[in-house]
Design a protein around this motif. Sequence first.
Motif, PDB file in Angstrom:
ATOM      1  N   VAL A   1      28.808 -34.961  -0.094  1.00  0.00           N
ATOM      2  CA  VAL A   1      29.006 -33.872   0.865  1.00  0.00           C
ATOM      3  C   VAL A   1      28.243 -34.161   2.152  1.00  0.00           C
ATOM      4  N   ALA A   2      27.020 -34.650   2.033  1.00  0.00           N
ATOM      5  CA  ALA A   2      26.235 -34.972   3.218  1.00  0.00           C
ATOM      6  C   ALA A   2      26.904 -36.082   4.032  1.00  0.00           C
TER       7      ALA A   2
ATOM      8  N   GLY B   1      30.066 -36.689   4.160  1.00  0.00           N
ATOM      9  CA  GLY B   1      31.265 -36.132   4.783  1.00  0.00           C
ATOM     10  C   GLY B   1      30.964 -35.249   5.973  1.00  0.00           C
ATOM     11  N   THR B   2      29.827 -34.569   5.953  1.00  0.00           N
ATOM     12  CA  THR B   2      29.493 -33.678   7.060  1.00  0.00           C
ATOM     13  C   THR B   2      28.786 -34.408   8.203  1.00  0.00           C
ATOM     14  N   MET B   3      28.242 -35.594   7.939  1.00  0.00           N
ATOM     15  CA  MET B   3      27.575 -36.345   9.003  1.00  0.00           C
ATOM     16  C   MET B   3      28.566 -36.859  10.033  1.00  0.00           C
ATOM     17  N   SER B   4      29.732 -37.199   9.564  1.00  0.00           N
ATOM     18  CA  SER B   4      30.754 -37.706  10.478  1.00  0.00           C
ATOM     19  C   SER B   4      31.996 -36.836  10.345  1.00  0.00           C
ATOM     20  N   GLU B   5      32.888 -36.975  11.277  1.00  0.00           N
ATOM     21  CA  GLU B   5      34.118 -36.194  11.225  1.00  0.00           C
ATOM     22  C   GLU B   5      35.050 -36.849  10.215  1.00  0.00           C
ATOM     23  N   GLY B   6      35.113 -36.276   9.043  1.00  0.00           N
ATOM     24  CA  GLY B   6      35.916 -36.862   7.976  1.00  0.00           C
ATOM     25  C   GLY B   6      35.205 -38.050   7.364  1.00  0.00           C
TER      26      GLY B   6
ATOM     27  N   GLY C   1      31.200 -42.365   7.084  1.00  0.00           N
ATOM     28  CA  GLY C   1      31.431 -41.705   5.810  1.00  0.00           C
ATOM     29  C   GLY C   1      31.664 -42.691   4.686  1.00  0.00           C
TER      30      GLY C   1
END
Length: 66
Positions: A26-27, A29-34, A39
Amino acid sequence: MSEGPDARLEAGIAILSTLVFIAILVAAGTMSEGFGETGAYGVVAAVVVFILVMAGVGYWLSGKQE
């Protein structure tokens, strides 16, 4: 009684390790756009960390059975 760790302890540790794996995903995925390049590195890191954590937990639990 049986020797070694309780089955509830083993299940709890396995669940906790899986939650750590999901949290890393989850981290990432949220660090980058998609799931772009960053990711993808996050997913690879999550898999590596999960394998290392589960190997460590397995080693620790095998030592507890003696």
